[in-house]
Design a protein around this motif. Structure first.
Motif, PDB file in Angstrom:
ATOM      1  N   MET A  50     -41.422 -69.546 -96.214  1.00 43.95           N
ATOM      2  CA  MET A  50     -41.393 -70.344 -94.989  1.00 43.95           C
ATOM      3  C   MET A  50     -40.277 -69.798 -94.116  1.00 43.95           C
ATOM      4  SD  MET A  50     -40.978 -74.451 -94.615  1.00 43.95           S
ATOM      5  CE  MET A  50     -39.209 -74.655 -94.509  1.00 43.95           C
ATOM      6  N   VAL A  51     -40.580 -69.586 -92.833  1.00 48.20           N
ATOM      7  CA  VAL A  51     -39.609 -68.978 -91.919  1.00 48.20           C
ATOM      8  C   VAL A  51     -39.210 -69.971 -90.830  1.00 48.20           C
ATOM      9  CG1 VAL A  51     -39.143 -67.009 -90.407  1.00 48.20           C
ATOM     10  CG2 VAL A  51     -40.745 -66.742 -92.323  1.00 48.20           C
ATOM     11  N   ARG A  64     -44.477 -53.375-102.354  1.00 50.74           N
ATOM     12  CA  ARG A  64     -43.808 -52.733-103.503  1.00 50.74           C
ATOM     13  C   ARG A  64     -43.508 -53.653-104.678  1.00 50.74           C
ATOM     14  NH1 ARG A  64     -39.285 -49.207-100.189  1.00 50.74           N
ATOM     15  NH2 ARG A  64     -40.724 -48.248 -98.719  1.00 50.74           N
ATOM     16  N   LEU A  65     -43.287 -54.938-104.399  1.00 47.20           N
ATOM     17  CA  LEU A  65     -42.754 -55.805-105.458  1.00 47.20           C
ATOM     18  C   LEU A  65     -43.585 -57.046-105.752  1.00 47.20           C
ATOM     19  CD1 LEU A  65     -39.095 -55.694-104.130  1.00 47.20           C
ATOM     20  CD2 LEU A  65     -39.846 -54.622-106.244  1.00 47.20           C
ATOM     21  N   ASN A  66     -44.208 -57.612-104.710  1.00 50.04           N
ATOM     22  CA  ASN A  66     -44.909 -58.888-104.891  1.00 50.04           C
ATOM     23  C   ASN A  66     -46.143 -58.940-103.986  1.00 50.04           C
ATOM     24  OD1 ASN A  66     -45.679 -61.521-105.279  1.00 50.04           O
ATOM     25  ND2 ASN A  66     -43.787 -62.456-104.551  1.00 50.04           N
ATOM     26  N   PRO A  67     -47.239 -58.304-104.441  1.00 49.64           N
ATOM     27  CA  PRO A  67     -48.442 -58.234-103.595  1.00 49.64           C
ATOM     28  C   PRO A  67     -49.058 -59.599-103.297  1.00 49.64           C
ATOM     29  CG  PRO A  67     -48.859 -57.331-105.801  1.00 49.64           C
ATOM     30  CD  PRO A  67     -47.399 -57.565-105.702  1.00 49.64           C
ATOM     31  N   ASP A  68     -48.717 -60.604-104.095  1.00 47.83           N
ATOM     32  CA  ASP A  68     -49.303 -61.943-103.905  1.00 47.83           C
ATOM     33  C   ASP A  68     -48.517 -62.807-102.915  1.00 47.83           C
ATOM     34  OD1 ASP A  68     -51.280 -61.361-105.791  1.00 47.83           O
ATOM     35  OD2 ASP A  68     -49.964 -61.949-107.446  1.00 47.83           O
ATOM     36  N   LEU A  69     -47.406 -62.306-102.414  1.00 49.03           N
ATOM     37  CA  LEU A  69     -46.581 -63.092-101.487  1.00 49.03           C
ATOM     38  C   LEU A  69     -47.328 -63.346-100.175  1.00 49.03           C
ATOM     39  CD1 LEU A  69     -43.690 -64.291-100.913  1.00 49.03           C
ATOM     40  CD2 LEU A  69     -43.133 -62.092 -99.875  1.00 49.03           C
ATOM     41  N   VAL A  70     -47.349 -64.608 -99.753  1.00 51.63           N
ATOM     42  CA  VAL A  70     -47.971 -64.948 -98.469  1.00 51.63           C
ATOM     43  C   VAL A  70     -46.957 -65.697 -97.603  1.00 51.63           C
ATOM     44  CG1 VAL A  70     -50.327 -65.081 -99.386  1.00 51.63           C
ATOM     45  CG2 VAL A  70     -48.908 -67.140 -99.353  1.00 51.63           C
ATOM     46  N   ILE A  71     -47.236 -65.780 -96.319  1.00 47.84           N
ATOM     47  CA  ILE A  71     -46.360 -66.549 -95.433  1.00 47.84           C
ATOM     48  C   ILE A  71     -46.864 -67.984 -95.416  1.00 47.84           C
ATOM     49  CG2 ILE A  71     -45.576 -66.852 -93.056  1.00 47.84           C
ATOM     50  CD1 ILE A  71     -45.580 -63.750 -92.884  1.00 47.84           C
ATOM     51  N   GLU A  72     -46.033 -68.898 -95.906  1.00 54.84           N
ATOM     52  CA  GLU A  72     -46.401 -70.326 -95.926  1.00 54.84           C
ATOM     53  C   GLU A  72     -46.536 -70.835 -94.503  1.00 54.84           C
ATOM     54  OE1 GLU A  72     -47.631 -73.529 -97.879  1.00 54.84           O
ATOM     55  OE2 GLU A  72     -46.688 -71.964 -99.074  1.00 54.84           O
ATOM     56  N   GLY A  73     -45.631 -70.360 -93.640  1.00 56.60           N
ATOM     57  CA  GLY A  73     -45.701 -70.761 -92.245  1.00 56.60           C
ATOM     58  C   GLY A  73     -44.390 -70.525 -91.519  1.00 56.60           C
ATOM     59  N   ASP A 123     -50.055 -67.613 -83.936  1.00 54.76           N
ATOM     60  CA  ASP A 123     -51.240 -68.453 -84.049  1.00 54.76           C
ATOM     61  C   ASP A 123     -51.184 -69.406 -85.249  1.00 54.76           C
ATOM     62  OD1 ASP A 123     -53.696 -69.348 -83.193  1.00 54.76           O
ATOM     63  OD2 ASP A 123     -54.825 -67.838 -84.310  1.00 54.76           O
ATOM     64  N   GLU A 124     -52.070 -69.219 -86.217  1.00 56.00           N
ATOM     65  CA  GLU A 124     -52.205 -70.172 -87.321  1.00 56.00           C
ATOM     66  C   GLU A 124     -51.048 -70.125 -88.313  1.00 56.00           C
ATOM     67  OE1 GLU A 124     -56.046 -69.677 -89.061  1.00 56.00           O
ATOM     68  OE2 GLU A 124     -57.092 -70.312 -87.238  1.00 56.00           O
ATOM     69  N   MET A 125     -50.202 -69.118 -88.197  1.00 56.86           N
ATOM     70  CA  MET A 125     -49.054 -69.033 -89.109  1.00 56.86           C
ATOM     71  C   MET A 125     -47.996 -70.085 -88.776  1.00 56.86           C
ATOM     72  SD  MET A 125     -48.694 -64.902 -89.330  1.00 56.86           S
ATOM     73  CE  MET A 125     -46.972 -64.911 -89.742  1.00 56.86           C
ATOM     74  N   VAL A 126     -48.068 -70.676 -87.575  1.00 60.46           N
ATOM     75  CA  VAL A 126     -47.044 -71.640 -87.145  1.00 60.46           C
ATOM     76  C   VAL A 126     -47.443 -73.054 -87.592  1.00 60.46           C
ATOM     77  CG1 VAL A 126     -45.710 -72.499 -85.181  1.00 60.46           C
ATOM     78  CG2 VAL A 126     -46.634 -70.172 -85.127  1.00 60.46           C
ATOM     79  N   PHE A 127     -46.501 -73.746 -88.239  1.00 65.35           N
ATOM     80  CA  PHE A 127     -46.763 -75.126 -88.654  1.00 65.35           C
ATOM     81  C   PHE A 127     -47.036 -76.013 -87.439  1.00 65.35           C
ATOM     82  CE2 PHE A 127     -44.233 -73.901 -92.467  1.00 65.35           C
ATOM     83  CZ  PHE A 127     -45.134 -74.296 -93.449  1.00 65.35           C
ATOM     84  N   ASP A 128     -47.905 -77.001 -87.608  1.00 60.57           N
ATOM     85  CA  ASP A 128     -48.110 -78.000 -86.558  1.00 60.57           C
ATOM     86  C   ASP A 128     -46.852 -78.843 -86.383  1.00 60.57           C
ATOM     87  OD1 ASP A 128     -50.719 -77.194 -86.172  1.00 60.57           O
ATOM     88  OD2 ASP A 128     -51.554 -78.614 -87.615  1.00 60.57           O
TER      89      ASP A 128
END
Length: 266
Positions: free
Chosen positions: A145-146, A171-180, A205-210
């Motif tokens: 979360m950023v 390189r280290l964590n291919p499963d890491l996603v941006i929560e928002g 766009d959709e990466m930003v929390f409401d």
């Protein structure tokens, strides 16, 4: 098994620690077992949930440098369901001490593995830098979360952080996603704040929390008494904002159903 969320931004003063503390507290209040990991040498998350840094005997530093098991370091906060792994100023030196470790980027991931089954969420408050400890946090996390302050230079540091996340992913964590991306310190009366929010939404766009975290005196006051805002003033705008954020994350991860089913079974 816990969902691990890193809260990261190398730019200081964007509400990163405030967001880590209050998201963790809100999840705990919603009856999810939550562990807050203070991975910032400034240890503001530790003092922010009510612990006197002078009385902290062992911390994340001992886990990362001396392989102390995390179970031995966990402290229970005054909020039911909220535990913390405290930090210490010594963590500043951990990056140098770990430099020759094999798999030095994965130390935190290995340490968290035995405690993941004890929690629903693990929230990691990263340090405001892109050093080895933050890389460890991103390697251990399922998502990041950023927090981004609603101000003119908001987008400037964001590119660097997203770049680092891409490197960790490759390189280290291919499963890491941006929560928002979480907009913080928002003042609806200022035209600039509205412009920044629109700009960030346009780019990401959709990466930003409401949910947007408004500027709120209660949020600023709460750390001085060692309480999350929900405990300091549960009716305040800040407390409501962070509860809404927690609910949005639960909905995003389809976890609201899980808690409802548990209540039915009880």
């Amino acid at each position: 098994m816990a969902r691990v969320i890193g809260v990261a931004n190398q730019k200081g003063g964007v509400g990163k620690t405030t967001s880590a503390i209050n998201l963790a507290a809100s999840l705990a209040v919603l009856e999810f077992r939550t562990l807050l990991v203070d991975a910032d040498p400034q240890a503001n998350s530790t003092s922010g949930v009510g612990f006197d840094l002078h009385n902290v005997q062992t911390s994340l530093y001992d886990c990362m440098v001396s392989s102390t098991p995390m179970k031995d370091v966990i402290l229970k906060s005054e909020i039911p369901n909220l535990d913390i792994i405290p930090s210490h100023i010594d963590l500043v030196g951990a990056e140098i001490e770990m430099i020759n470790y094999p798999n030095r980027e994965s130390v935190l991931k290995s340490l968290l593995e035995p405690v993941k089954e004890l929690y629903d969420f693990i929230i990691i408050d990263c340090s405001p830098s892109l050093g080895l400890i933050t890389v460890n946090a991103l390697t251990a996390a399922d998502s990041v979360m950023v927090p981004v302050q609603a101000e003119f230079f908001a987008l400037e540091g964001l590119g660097k952080l997203l770049n680092t996340i891409k490197i960790v992913q490759s390189r280290l964590n291919p499963d890491l996603v941006i929560e928002g991306i979480l907009m913080t310190m928002y003042d609806g009366r200022l035209r600039l704040c509205n412009q920044v929010v629109n700009e960030v939404r346009k780019h990401f766009d959709e990466m930003v929390f409401d949910t947007i975290i408004h500027r709120n005196a209660r949020i600023s006051e709460a750390p001085s008494v060692g309480k999350p805002v929900i405990l300091y003033d549960g009716q305040s705008k800040g407390a409501v904002n962070y509860l809404n954020l927690a609910k949005e994350i639960l909905q995003k991860n389809d976890m609201t159903k899980i808690k409802q089913e548990e209540r039915i079974l009880e």
